[in-house]
Write a protein that holds these residues in place. Structure first.
Motif, PDB file in Angstrom:
ATOM      1  N   GLY A 225       0.648  -1.310   0.127  1.00 25.29           N
ATOM      2  CA  GLY A 225       0.191  -0.245   0.207  1.00 25.29           C
ATOM      3  C   GLY A 225       1.038   1.686   0.200  1.00 25.29           C
ATOM      4  N   CYS A 226       1.922   1.604  -0.684  1.00 21.72           N
ATOM      5  CA  CYS A 226       2.736   2.540  -1.263  1.00 21.72           C
ATOM      6  C   CYS A 226       1.889   3.747  -1.591  1.00 21.72           C
ATOM      7  CB  CYS A 226       4.272   2.267  -1.405  1.00 21.72           C
ATOM      8  SG  CYS A 226       5.010   3.510  -2.031  1.00 21.72           S
ATOM      9  N   THR A 227       2.161   4.920  -0.877  1.00 23.03           N
ATOM     10  CA  THR A 227       1.011   6.122  -1.697  1.00 23.03           C
ATOM     11  C   THR A 227       2.150   6.430  -3.106  1.00 23.03           C
ATOM     12  OG1 THR A 227       1.487   6.791   0.102  1.00 23.03           O
ATOM     13  CG2 THR A 227      -0.210   5.531   0.024  1.00 23.03           C
ATOM     14  N   GLU A 228       3.561   6.688  -3.084  1.00 22.59           N
ATOM     15  CA  GLU A 228       4.938   6.899  -3.507  1.00 22.59           C
ATOM     16  C   GLU A 228       5.275   8.320  -2.774  1.00 22.59           C
ATOM     17  OE1 GLU A 228       5.218   5.852  -7.666  1.00 22.59           O
ATOM     18  OE2 GLU A 228       3.507   4.807  -7.849  1.00 22.59           O
ATOM     19  N   CYS A 229       4.494   8.955  -1.587  1.00 24.23           N
ATOM     20  CA  CYS A 229       4.481  10.432  -0.585  1.00 24.23           C
ATOM     21  C   CYS A 229       6.103  10.163  -0.668  1.00 24.23           C
ATOM     22  CB  CYS A 229       4.574   9.781   0.301  1.00 24.23           C
ATOM     23  SG  CYS A 229       4.957   8.972   1.141  1.00 24.23           S
ATOM     24  N   ARG A 230       7.089   9.638  -0.687  1.00 25.25           N
ATOM     25  CA  ARG A 230       8.254   9.600  -1.317  1.00 25.25           C
ATOM     26  C   ARG A 230       9.190   9.292   0.461  1.00 25.25           C
ATOM     27  NH1 ARG A 230      10.583   8.748  -5.926  1.00 25.25           N
ATOM     28  NH2 ARG A 230      13.141   9.454  -5.308  1.00 25.25           N
ATOM     29  N   TYR A 231       8.566   9.922   1.605  1.00 23.77           N
ATOM     30  CA  TYR A 231       8.599  10.206   3.087  1.00 23.77           C
ATOM     31  C   TYR A 231       9.893   9.177   3.178  1.00 23.77           C
ATOM     32  CZ  TYR A 231       4.686  13.825   3.520  1.00 23.77           C
ATOM     33  OH  TYR A 231       3.804  14.169   3.072  1.00 23.77           O
ATOM     34  N   CYS A 232       9.691   8.044   2.793  1.00 23.72           N
ATOM     35  CA  CYS A 232      11.182   7.355   3.384  1.00 23.72           C
ATOM     36  C   CYS A 232      12.284   7.618   2.557  1.00 23.72           C
ATOM     37  CB  CYS A 232      10.731   6.139   2.752  1.00 23.72           C
ATOM     38  SG  CYS A 232      10.148   5.898   0.745  1.00 23.72           S
ATOM     39  N   MET A 233      12.790   8.809   1.143  1.00 27.44           N
ATOM     40  CA  MET A 233      13.703   8.701   0.866  1.00 27.44           C
ATOM     41  C   MET A 233      13.835  10.637   1.299  1.00 27.44           C
ATOM     42  SD  MET A 233      13.940   6.295  -1.759  1.00 27.44           S
ATOM     43  CE  MET A 233      14.861   6.620  -3.338  1.00 27.44           C
TER      44      MET A 233
ATOM     45  N   PRO B 134       6.469  -2.251   6.342  1.00 28.03           N
ATOM     46  CA  PRO B 134       7.702  -3.332   6.718  1.00 28.03           C
ATOM     47  C   PRO B 134       8.413  -3.068   5.369  1.00 28.03           C
ATOM     48  CG  PRO B 134       5.812  -4.663   6.313  1.00 28.03           C
ATOM     49  CD  PRO B 134       5.450  -3.652   5.974  1.00 28.03           C
ATOM     50  N   ILE B 135       9.725  -1.513   5.172  1.00 28.38           N
ATOM     51  CA  ILE B 135       9.923  -1.122   3.889  1.00 28.38           C
ATOM     52  C   ILE B 135      10.884  -2.751   4.143  1.00 28.38           C
ATOM     53  CG2 ILE B 135      10.840  -0.373   2.811  1.00 28.38           C
ATOM     54  CD1 ILE B 135       9.597   2.442   4.260  1.00 28.38           C
ATOM     55  N   ARG B 136      11.353  -3.026   4.989  1.00 24.83           N
ATOM     56  CA  ARG B 136      12.922  -3.651   4.399  1.00 24.83           C
ATOM     57  C   ARG B 136      12.511  -5.432   4.338  1.00 24.83           C
ATOM     58  NH1 ARG B 136      15.680  -2.048  10.544  1.00 24.83           N
ATOM     59  NH2 ARG B 136      13.376  -1.728  11.263  1.00 24.83           N
TER      60      ARG B 136
ATOM     61  N   LEU C 103      10.570   0.552  -6.813  1.00 23.24           N
ATOM     62  CA  LEU C 103      10.552  -0.795  -6.347  1.00 23.24           C
ATOM     63  C   LEU C 103       9.069  -0.968  -6.134  1.00 23.24           C
ATOM     64  CD1 LEU C 103      14.141  -2.205  -4.361  1.00 23.24           C
ATOM     65  CD2 LEU C 103      12.913  -3.125  -6.549  1.00 23.24           C
ATOM     66  N   PHE C 104       8.408  -0.225  -5.569  1.00 20.56           N
ATOM     67  CA  PHE C 104       6.920  -1.019  -5.134  1.00 20.56           C
ATOM     68  C   PHE C 104       5.601  -0.327  -6.361  1.00 20.56           C
ATOM     69  CE2 PHE C 104       7.989  -0.044   0.063  1.00 20.56           C
ATOM     70  CZ  PHE C 104       8.432  -1.620  -0.204  1.00 20.56           C
ATOM     71  N   ARG C 105       5.869   0.327  -7.238  1.00 21.54           N
ATOM     72  CA  ARG C 105       5.465   1.045  -7.766  1.00 21.54           C
ATOM     73  C   ARG C 105       5.832  -0.355  -8.971  1.00 21.54           C
ATOM     74  NH1 ARG C 105       1.971   3.878 -11.294  1.00 21.54           N
ATOM     75  NH2 ARG C 105       1.385   4.813  -9.515  1.00 21.54           N
TER      76      ARG C 105
ATOM     77  N   HIS D 196      10.024   6.686   8.859  1.00 24.95           N
ATOM     78  CA  HIS D 196       8.999   7.613   7.941  1.00 24.95           C
ATOM     79  C   HIS D 196       8.064   7.755   7.367  1.00 24.95           C
ATOM     80  CE1 HIS D 196      12.280  11.165   8.795  1.00 24.95           C
ATOM     81  NE2 HIS D 196      13.216   9.760   8.721  1.00 24.95           N
ATOM     82  N   CYS D 197       7.400   6.027   7.101  1.00 28.31           N
ATOM     83  CA  CYS D 197       6.406   5.972   6.495  1.00 28.31           C
ATOM     84  C   CYS D 197       5.262   5.973   6.807  1.00 28.31           C
ATOM     85  CB  CYS D 197       6.556   4.502   5.892  1.00 28.31           C
ATOM     86  SG  CYS D 197       5.637   3.301   5.159  1.00 28.31           S
ATOM     87  N   PRO D 198       4.473   7.097   6.554  1.00 29.01           N
ATOM     88  CA  PRO D 198       2.930   7.323   7.516  1.00 29.01           C
ATOM     89  C   PRO D 198       2.547   6.023   6.966  1.00 29.01           C
ATOM     90  CG  PRO D 198       3.092   8.412   5.115  1.00 29.01           C
ATOM     91  CD  PRO D 198       4.901   7.697   5.587  1.00 29.01           C
ATOM     92  N   GLN D 199       2.304   4.754   6.095  1.00 29.87           N
ATOM     93  CA  GLN D 199       1.542   4.277   5.497  1.00 29.87           C
ATOM     94  C   GLN D 199       1.569   3.166   7.211  1.00 29.87           C
ATOM     95  OE1 GLN D 199      -1.055   4.335   3.752  1.00 29.87           O
ATOM     96  NE2 GLN D 199      -0.241   6.866   3.269  1.00 29.87           N
ATOM     97  N   GLY D 200       3.264   3.154   7.450  1.00 23.75           N
ATOM     98  CA  GLY D 200       3.057   2.170   8.277  1.00 23.75           C
ATOM     99  C   GLY D 200       4.066   0.859   7.447  1.00 23.75           C
TER     100      GLY D 200
HETATM  101  S1  SF4 Z   1       7.327   6.167   3.312  1.00 23.40           S
HETATM  102 FE1  SF4 Z   1       6.128   4.358   2.701  1.00 23.40          FE
HETATM  103  S2  SF4 Z   1       4.738   4.930   1.122  1.00 23.40           S
HETATM  104 FE2  SF4 Z   1       5.531   7.114   0.809  1.00 23.40          FE
HETATM  105  S3  SF4 Z   1       6.915   5.859  -0.539  1.00 23.40           S
HETATM  106 FE3  SF4 Z   1       7.751   5.061   1.366  1.00 23.40          FE
HETATM  107  S4  SF4 Z   1       7.097   3.485   1.362  1.00 23.40           S
HETATM  108 FE4  SF4 Z   1       5.518   4.484  -0.096  1.00 23.40          FE
END
Ligand code: SF4
Ligand code: SF4
Length: 393
Positions: free
Chosen positions: A293-301, A362-364, A312-314, A356-360
């Motif tokens: 459920g990644c919204t591509e907000c990019r807060y993790c970048m 588990p990115i790793r 990757l998620f897209r 930083h991921c608002p969607q919680g």
């Molecule tokens: S912070 Fe979470 S929801 Fe936003 S782009 Fe990164 S993985 Fe996706």
């Protein structure tokens, strides 16, 4: 037909003819059919025709059609340098001369560096003398406008548009890809610099028409609008004043007519709040098939190790929304064939992204899962070979 202006005030039809998808007959382009489609578009006011060196038979086909119908000085041709094949300045000349011969012309209106995916590709072209070459061709009148088509992330897109005084750029953009690749950030940044933006894949190669889930189609059918899925997709783009031309790879006269009708009355700002809500609902129905459920907000970048987490998620999600191969192709273009690789295997597990991921998410864990699906063993080998070829000194 409506027109929007290029950087120098020339009028471009808001609908451009994408010349990559002509119908084939016996292994080559069905010229008679393509000619009917082009003439239909031309008579409706389409004046922008997009091709590329690597679109098999396309440059030669449109060159023949334009010459036979005395159209050359009434239309604009956009074609592209296969920059990923260029090793030296002589090669640039060779490709360009061959393109002029195929197109039966002595000038190109819009010449684009094909498929840049990051700033390193542009740097490499500069080291092969592209800047001097462009100046010469422009002075000689052989190239009227210079640009690039793009498939990387938004950060690299911003670097490229800041690095040169571009006349035009071309990005992938549609209501499902608002935040991927150059995305809305890139669109607005280019427009703010006065660079006209040409849109490719407005319907994701037809998938926003042919592969729409039934639930998404139902949302459109139950809306107040009597618009087809293609019309919804094009209208979403025309609604944005930053968009200059929308390319459509039309391969039937009916498709040309339908798209020309839409292009003749869809003005910037014409969508109502209700229309936008309908498209958000459609997007939601398509996304229900996603794996992450990644919204591509990019807060993790940015990831300190260079992993392109949203990219990757897209691609991973697209394996389930569209088809396995589409996801893998997208991954190859946007994640694995950039100069600085962005593989999940570069992750050192620091966990910074998850904070930083608002969607919680588990990115790793999820990037490893995505990497396994996107890069099975044979792909790993293929990508390795392609990287060696593309980035050899
Ligand atoms: S912070 Fe979470 S929801 Fe936003 S782009 Fe990164 S993985 Fe996706
Ligand atoms: S956990 Fe991995 S992906 Fe996340 S920021 Fe650290 S290195 Fe990057």
């Amino acid at each position: 037909m409506q027109y929007r202006k290029d950087k120098h005030g020339e009028e471009l039809s808001v609908l451009g003819f994408g010349c990559m998808r002509f119908t084939k007959k016996g292994g080559s382009i069905d010229i008679a059919k393509a000619e009917k489609e082009i003439l239909e578009a031309y008579s409706a006011g389409v004046n922008y025709y997009d091709t590329a060196y690597v679109y098999s038979g396309s440059e030669a086909a449109i060159g023949e059609i334009f010459e036979r119908n005395h159209m050359r000085d009434k239309i604009k041709i956009a074609t592209k340098l296969p920059q990923y094949l260029v090793r030296n300045r002589q090669a640039i000349d060779r490709y360009f001369d061959e393109e002029l011969t195929r197109l039966r012309t002595d000038y190109v209106d819009y010449y684009l560096m094909h498929m840049l995916t990051d700033i390193a590709m542009w740097e490499k072209l500069k080291s092969n003398g592209i800047l001097e070459w462009i100046d010469e061709k422009k002075k000689a009148g052989a190239i009227r406008n210079i640009g690039f088509s793009y498939h990387g992330n938004s950060d690299n897109f911003l670097k490229i548009i800041d690095d040169y005084d571009w006349d035009i750029c071309q990005i992938q953009y549609n209501y499902m890809d608002e935040n991927s690749q150059a995305g809305v950030t890139g669109l607005k940044a280019a427009a703010a610099k006065g660079i006209p933006v040409v849109i490719m894949e407005p319907l994701r190669g037809g998938k926003l028409v042919n592969m729409l889930p039934d639930a998404a189609k139902k949302v459109m059918q139950e809306s107040e609008r009597d618009w087809s899925p293609a019309e919804w997709g094009l209208r979403w783009l025309y609604d944005q004043s930053e968009v200059t031309v929308v390319l459509s790879g039309m391969n039937s006269v009916e498709m040309v007519r339908e798209n020309c009708r839409t292009a003749s009355d869809a003005l910037p700002g014409h969508l109502t709040e209700q229309d936008k809500a309908t498209l958000r609902e459609v997007t939601g129905k398509i996304k229900e098939k996603e794996k992450v459920g990644c919204t591509e907000c990019r807060y993790c970048m940015p990831c300190p190790k260079g992993v392109d987490i949203p990219g990757l998620f897209r691609a991973y999600n697209n394996m389930f929304i569209e088809a396995k191969m589409h996801g893998r192709m997208q991954y190859a273009q946007a994640v694995s064939l950039t100069k600085e690789p962005a593989f999940a295997t570069q992750c050192v597990g620091c966990g910074k992204c998850e904070q930083h991921c608002p969607q919680g998410i588990p990115i790793r864990e999820k990037i490893k899962e995505a990497d396994r699906a996107l890069r099975p063993f044979p792909f790993r080998i293929g990508i390795g070979v392609a990287r060696k070829f593309m980035f050899r000194k």
